[in-house]
Design a protein around this motif. Structure first.
Motif, PDB file in Angstrom:
ATOM      1  N   SER A 177       0.844  -1.191   0.000  1.00 55.76           N
ATOM      2  CA  SER A 177       0.000   0.000   0.000  1.00 55.76           C
ATOM      3  C   SER A 177       0.881   1.243   0.000  1.00 55.76           C
ATOM      4  CB  SER A 177      -0.906  -0.007   1.244  1.00 55.76           C
ATOM      5  OG  SER A 177      -0.118   0.086   2.423  1.00 55.76           O
ATOM      6  N   SER A 193       0.237   5.580   3.208  1.00 58.41           N
ATOM      7  CA  SER A 193      -0.081   4.141   3.199  1.00 58.41           C
ATOM      8  C   SER A 193      -1.305   3.927   4.069  1.00 58.41           C
ATOM      9  CB  SER A 193       1.106   3.326   3.730  1.00 58.41           C
ATOM     10  OG  SER A 193       2.232   3.502   2.893  1.00 58.41           O
ATOM     11  N   GLY A 195      -3.191   1.132   3.974  1.00 56.11           N
ATOM     12  CA  GLY A 195      -3.464  -0.291   4.167  1.00 56.11           C
ATOM     13  C   GLY A 195      -2.239  -1.024   4.660  1.00 56.11           C
TER      14      GLY A 195
END
Length: 300
Positions: A177, A193, A195
């Motif tokens: 991610s 990010s 995830g």
């Protein structure tokens, strides 16, 4: 004064016998006779009348023949065993993984055959066989095994299919991610990010050709069935383990559409498929939840 190693009783241990190194007994051999029971004890004063299958603190071995040549301690072991457990770990690792369990109710249950299909290529493993009684582990034995094979294999609990012909090397891409976001009044972007995902995707290609085990000649009709079975195996929508001879290994699921194409000759067919990593091969929970291991939560 010393004379032949003696100090003429002036030392406190002069009359003691010299130390003798006794090698451990590793083998007992019986020949030319009829035997009912083999009993070994640390107590030299134990009488022959006490030789039976009930162990005590001095017993080293109590093996009744029971009208067969299989002398052993199965009766005693049956009383003290609920479950037999097989564990493994890569040599040098500290963490054992339980890979197989078997409930023990009769002496026949001690006969156990298990194939471990998830060993990485070119890797040394340690395997442990132990028993439990009321949830407490008893004695165990360990053995070292070197895992080695050629090509790649796609395996699950019951099947293993692979090939060594015209492999593409299996290129992979790491998917993580993260997205670059430009900021006002900043020369550099900010990577966000949102995830936690972090997994591999890849493509595998190989020629599937079946050969006769006797003369190593190509089995053309058998190769057709082999490729059909492999395509069916790829598209059954179940998780699998992909492992290569160089030691790479993934828990995967097939994505996209596998293809079967000609490789320069009508009888040479290559199969190509894509995969995505879905779990950790070393995680017993991930193996169990993806149907790749029967070992439940009580053994994690």
């Amino acid at each position: 004064m010393l004379f032949l190693g003696t100090t003429f009783f002036s030392g406190s241990h002069t009359l003691d016998p010299p130390a003798v190194h006794v090698s451990p007994v590793t083998e007992i051999k019986l020949t030319n006779g009829t035997f009912d029971h083999l009993y070994v004890s640390k107590n030299s004063e134990e009488t022959i009348e006490s030789t039976h299958n009930e162990w005590n603190g001095d017993t080293l071995l109590s093996a009744p023949f029971d009208d067969s040549l299989d002398a052993g301690n199965s009766g005693f072991s049956l009383k003290n065993t609920d479950v037999m457990i097989v564990k493994c770990r890569e040599k040098g690792s500290m963490d054992w993984i339980t890979i197989h369990t078997k409930d023990i109710n009769t002496i026949e249950d001690f006969k156990m055959l298990y194939f471990y299909r998830y060993a990485r290529g070119n890797t040394d493993y340690e395997f442990m066989l132990s028993s439990t009684c009321n949830g407490i582990e008893n004695s165990y034995i360990t053995r070292e095994v070197h895992s080695d094979f050629n090509g790649f294999f796609l395996v699950n609990q019951n099947n293993a299919i692979g090939t060594v012909y015209n492999l593409d090397g299996c290129d992979t891409t790491r998917t993580v991610s993260g997205e670059a976001v430009p900021l006002l009044n900043s020369q550099y972007a900010k990577v966000v990010s949102n995830g936690a995902y972090n997994y591999d995707t890849g493509t595998v290609t190989g020629v599937f050709l079946k050969t006769d085990t006797q003369d190593c000649m190509a089995d053309l009709s058998g190769g057709i069935q082999l490729r059909k079975d492999f395509i069916d195996y790829l598209t059954d929508k179940t998780p699998k383990i992909l492992k290569w001879d160089d030691g790479r290994i993934w828990m995967i699921q097939i994505v996209g559409t596998p293809t079967d194409t000609e490789e320069g000759h009508k009888d040479l067919r290559k199969i190509t498929f894509q995969f995505a990593e879905i779990g950790d091969v070393r995680d017993p929970k991930s193996l169990y939840t993806n149907g790749l291991s029967p070992v439940g939560v009580e053994w994690w």
